[in-house]
Design a protein around this motif. Structure first.
Motif, PDB file in Angstrom:
ATOM      1  N   CYS A 106      55.450  33.581  79.662  1.00  0.00           N
ATOM      2  CA  CYS A 106      54.423  34.382  78.996  1.00  0.00           C
ATOM      3  C   CYS A 106      53.456  33.469  78.248  1.00  0.00           C
ATOM      4  N   HIS A 107      52.195  33.819  78.273  1.00  0.00           N
ATOM      5  CA  HIS A 107      51.160  33.008  77.615  1.00  0.00           C
ATOM      6  C   HIS A 107      50.195  33.910  76.859  1.00  0.00           C
ATOM      7  N   GLY A 108      49.724  33.417  75.730  1.00  0.00           N
ATOM      8  CA  GLY A 108      48.681  34.122  75.003  1.00  0.00           C
ATOM      9  C   GLY A 108      47.769  33.136  74.313  1.00  0.00           C
ATOM     10  N   ASP A 109      46.470  33.445  74.267  1.00  0.00           N
ATOM     11  CA  ASP A 109      45.568  32.579  73.532  1.00  0.00           C
ATOM     12  C   ASP A 109      44.689  33.410  72.603  1.00  0.00           C
ATOM     13  N   LEU A 110      44.448  32.827  71.464  1.00  0.00           N
ATOM     14  CA  LEU A 110      43.602  33.503  70.481  1.00  0.00           C
ATOM     15  C   LEU A 110      42.689  32.489  69.815  1.00  0.00           C
ATOM     16  N   THR A 111      41.650  32.981  69.207  1.00  0.00           N
ATOM     17  CA  THR A 111      40.659  32.122  68.576  1.00  0.00           C
ATOM     18  C   THR A 111      40.709  32.289  67.060  1.00  0.00           C
ATOM     19  N   ILE A 112      40.898  31.170  66.381  1.00  0.00           N
ATOM     20  CA  ILE A 112      40.897  31.162  64.918  1.00  0.00           C
ATOM     21  C   ILE A 112      39.861  30.145  64.460  1.00  0.00           C
ATOM     22  N   TRP A 113      38.900  30.615  63.675  1.00  0.00           N
ATOM     23  CA  TRP A 113      37.848  29.722  63.190  1.00  0.00           C
ATOM     24  C   TRP A 113      37.242  28.923  64.342  1.00  0.00           C
ATOM     25  N   HIS A 114      36.888  29.606  65.429  1.00  0.00           N
ATOM     26  CA  HIS A 114      36.221  29.045  66.595  1.00  0.00           C
ATOM     27  C   HIS A 114      37.091  28.066  67.365  1.00  0.00           C
ATOM     28  N   LYS A 115      38.367  28.007  67.058  1.00  0.00           N
ATOM     29  CA  LYS A 115      39.282  27.108  67.759  1.00  0.00           C
ATOM     30  C   LYS A 115      40.281  27.926  68.562  1.00  0.00           C
ATOM     31  N   GLU A 116      40.394  27.597  69.852  1.00  0.00           N
ATOM     32  CA  GLU A 116      41.329  28.330  70.706  1.00  0.00           C
ATOM     33  C   GLU A 116      42.732  27.755  70.535  1.00  0.00           C
TER      34      GLU A 116
ATOM     35  N   GLN B  83      53.824  31.194  62.506  1.00  0.00           N
ATOM     36  CA  GLN B  83      53.852  30.731  63.886  1.00  0.00           C
ATOM     37  C   GLN B  83      54.092  31.924  64.814  1.00  0.00           C
ATOM     38  N   VAL B  84      53.186  32.122  65.750  1.00  0.00           N
ATOM     39  CA  VAL B  84      53.326  33.210  66.703  1.00  0.00           C
ATOM     40  C   VAL B  84      54.404  32.864  67.716  1.00  0.00           C
ATOM     41  N   GLN B  85      55.253  33.831  68.016  1.00  0.00           N
ATOM     42  CA  GLN B  85      56.300  33.631  69.025  1.00  0.00           C
ATOM     43  C   GLN B  85      56.148  34.651  70.139  1.00  0.00           C
ATOM     44  N   LEU B  86      56.413  34.192  71.350  1.00  0.00           N
ATOM     45  CA  LEU B  86      56.415  35.054  72.527  1.00  0.00           C
ATOM     46  C   LEU B  86      57.794  34.948  73.165  1.00  0.00           C
TER      47      LEU B  86
ATOM     48  N   THR C 252      46.641  37.763  84.537  1.00  0.00           N
ATOM     49  CA  THR C 252      46.161  37.766  83.163  1.00  0.00           C
ATOM     50  C   THR C 252      45.616  39.141  82.805  1.00  0.00           C
ATOM     51  N   ILE C 253      45.557  39.390  81.506  1.00  0.00           N
ATOM     52  CA  ILE C 253      44.954  40.619  81.000  1.00  0.00           C
ATOM     53  C   ILE C 253      44.228  40.282  79.701  1.00  0.00           C
ATOM     54  N   THR C 254      42.999  40.734  79.589  1.00  0.00           N
ATOM     55  CA  THR C 254      42.224  40.468  78.385  1.00  0.00           C
ATOM     56  C   THR C 254      42.409  41.586  77.359  1.00  0.00           C
ATOM     57  N   ARG C 255      41.846  41.367  76.165  1.00  0.00           N
ATOM     58  CA  ARG C 255      41.982  42.349  75.107  1.00  0.00           C
ATOM     59  C   ARG C 255      41.417  43.705  75.537  1.00  0.00           C
ATOM     60  N   ASP C 256      40.361  43.696  76.339  1.00  0.00           N
ATOM     61  CA  ASP C 256      39.760  44.959  76.753  1.00  0.00           C
ATOM     62  C   ASP C 256      40.400  45.533  78.007  1.00  0.00           C
ATOM     63  N   GLY C 257      41.478  44.880  78.497  1.00  0.00           N
ATOM     64  CA  GLY C 257      42.225  45.435  79.612  1.00  0.00           C
ATOM     65  C   GLY C 257      41.822  44.937  80.988  1.00  0.00           C
TER      66      GLY C 257
ATOM     67  N   ILE D 295      46.758  42.586  69.845  1.00  0.00           N
ATOM     68  CA  ILE D 295      45.302  42.718  69.884  1.00  0.00           C
ATOM     69  C   ILE D 295      44.618  41.460  69.339  1.00  0.00           C
ATOM     70  N   LEU D 296      45.405  40.598  68.682  1.00  0.00           N
ATOM     71  CA  LEU D 296      44.851  39.342  68.203  1.00  0.00           C
ATOM     72  C   LEU D 296      44.538  38.385  69.350  1.00  0.00           C
ATOM     73  N   PHE D 297      45.231  38.565  70.458  1.00  0.00           N
ATOM     74  CA  PHE D 297      45.063  37.649  71.588  1.00  0.00           C
ATOM     75  C   PHE D 297      43.803  37.973  72.383  1.00  0.00           C
ATOM     76  N   ASP D 298      43.042  36.950  72.709  1.00  0.00           N
ATOM     77  CA  ASP D 298      41.882  37.124  73.580  1.00  0.00           C
ATOM     78  C   ASP D 298      42.349  37.453  75.000  1.00  0.00           C
ATOM     79  N   THR D 299      43.334  36.702  75.452  1.00  0.00           N
ATOM     80  CA  THR D 299      43.893  36.883  76.788  1.00  0.00           C
ATOM     81  C   THR D 299      45.390  36.633  76.747  1.00  0.00           C
ATOM     82  N   MET D 300      46.131  37.398  77.503  1.00  0.00           N
ATOM     83  CA  MET D 300      47.559  37.134  77.712  1.00  0.00           C
ATOM     84  C   MET D 300      47.803  37.057  79.208  1.00  0.00           C
ATOM     85  N   GLY D 301      48.892  36.386  79.569  1.00  0.00           N
ATOM     86  CA  GLY D 301      49.140  36.261  81.001  1.00  0.00           C
ATOM     87  C   GLY D 301      50.544  35.804  81.321  1.00  0.00           C
ATOM     88  N   TRP D 302      50.835  35.822  82.592  1.00  0.00           N
ATOM     89  CA  TRP D 302      52.105  35.351  83.126  1.00  0.00           C
ATOM     90  C   TRP D 302      51.847  34.158  84.047  1.00  0.00           C
TER      91      TRP D 302
END
Length: 119
Positions: A95-105, A1-4, A50-55, A29-36
Motif C-alpha cells: 500500500c502507498h500513499g502520498d500527501l503534500t505538507i508545506w509544498h513538500k511531497e 508518523q502516518v502508518q499504512l 492508484t486512486i486520487t482524492r477525488d476518486g 482524505i489527507l492523501f493526494d493519491t493512494m495506490g497498490w
C-alpha cells in the motif's frame, strides 16, 4: 508518523478472488493519491492501481477489468478487489500513499501482504 497496514492477502487457486485492505492511521482524505504496488524481492516496485482524492482511478494494463481500487473514507481504508486471479498475479502487494505538507511531497508505504495464486 502516518502508518499504512495491509491485510487480506492469502492463497487462492486460479480464477479465485481476494480483497486487500490498507488501513491508514490518519484520515485518508489527507492523501493526494493512494495506490497498490507489487513488490518483487530485489526489484523495483511495480504499480498496480492508484486512486486520487477525488476518486480518479488508474490501472496497469494487466489488471484492467479484473481488479478494482476503492476507498472508504469513514474507515480510513483503501481496498483492492482482485478477481479472476492468475498465477502471474502472485506477489507481495504494498500500500502507498502520498500527501503534500508545506509544498513538500511525502510518501508512505506499508509492509505488504502476500498474494499467492496456484494453478
Amino acid at each position: 508518523q502516518v502508518q499504512l497496514v495491509e491485510s487480506g492477502g492469502g492463497s487462492v487457486q486460479t480464477g479465485g478472488s481476494l480483497r486487500l485492505a490498507c488501513v491508514a492511521s490518519e484520515n485518508i482524505i489527507l492523501f493526494d493519491t493512494m495506490g497498490w504496488y507489487r513488490q518483487v524481492q530485489g526489484k523495483p516496485r511495480k504499480l498496480v492501481a492508484t486512486i486520487t482524492r477525488d476518486g480518479t482511478t488508474t490501472y496497469t494494463d494487466s489488471v484492467k477489468g479484473r481488479f478494482t481500487i476503492s476507498t472508504d473514507k469513514d474507515k480510513n481504508t483503501m481496498y483492492l478487489q482482485m478477481n479472476s486471479l492468475e498465477p502471474e498475479d502472485s506477489d507481495v502487494y504494498v500500500c502507498h500513499g502520498d500527501l503534500t505538507i508545506w509544498h513538500k511531497e511525502i510518501e508512505y508505504w506499508g509492509r505488504g501482504t502476500q498474494v499467492t495464486v496456484s494453478s
